[in-house]
Enzyme design. Sequence first.
Site, PDB file in Angstrom:
ATOM      1  N   THR A  39       7.842  -8.632   2.141  1.00  0.00           N
ATOM      2  CA  THR A  39       6.479  -9.169   2.081  1.00  0.00           C
ATOM      3  C   THR A  39       5.723  -8.997   3.391  1.00  0.00           C
ATOM      4  OG1 THR A  39       7.233 -11.367   2.753  1.00  0.00           O
ATOM      5  CG2 THR A  39       7.154 -10.901   0.377  1.00  0.00           C
ATOM      6  N   ASN A  88      16.098   8.109  -4.883  1.00  0.00           N
ATOM      7  CA  ASN A  88      17.087   8.009  -5.956  1.00  0.00           C
ATOM      8  C   ASN A  88      16.422   7.680  -7.290  1.00  0.00           C
ATOM      9  OD1 ASN A  88      20.126   8.105  -5.055  1.00  0.00           O
ATOM     10  ND2 ASN A  88      18.935   7.289  -3.342  1.00  0.00           N
ATOM     11  N   HIS A  97      -2.743  -8.390  -7.172  1.00  0.00           N
ATOM     12  CA  HIS A  97      -3.905  -9.248  -7.375  1.00  0.00           C
ATOM     13  C   HIS A  97      -3.850 -10.426  -6.424  1.00  0.00           C
ATOM     14  CE1 HIS A  97      -5.373  -7.231 -10.977  1.00  0.00           C
ATOM     15  NE2 HIS A  97      -4.101  -7.099 -11.327  1.00  0.00           N
TER      16      HIS A  97
END
Length: 179
Positions: free
Chosen positions: A144, A66, A97
Amino acid sequence: MQMRLFVGTIVAFGYNAVVSWIPSRKLRHTYLRIWMGSFGAGAGVQRGCQVLNGRKIHLGDRAIINFGCLFDGRIYEVRIGNDVSIGPEAAILTLGHDPQSPDFADRGGPVIIGDRVWIGYRAIVLPGVEIGEGAVIGAGSVVTRNVPAFAIVAGSPAKVIGERRHDLNYHLNYRPWLT
């Protein structure tokens, strides 16, 4: 090597600044088929998506992306399975990082998204994550860690809140006009 990086930067800029905003789905998809690592049959990418190094982005058959999504293929690959729906303004990141690095070193990894995954509006998938077949990522979630097959996850960080049916048998075919 320097020339290759320069050309890649120009190709990415051309898509992100110009081509991704053209209302012709056919033109955008032709550009992406040439540039991306793979562009599956019936896949669709709506207007305004940003792609960082298309060569490392692989879309499966009938994957629907989308508007306003970001795909980061700068160093690591993004592999998206068949019949995947990625909601508006989602971000798939492969590079960041190391917060503990004294010299701000890069840290990242590939992102693998299984077949029939549904990723909600403004979800963020962080580097190195694998999302199992049929999983659902709730809107605004930050993924995560790896997500098991058929799990429904939500939140920041995303946690399992349920399980999706295992008998999924749909094939996406979403082609809205002027997207």
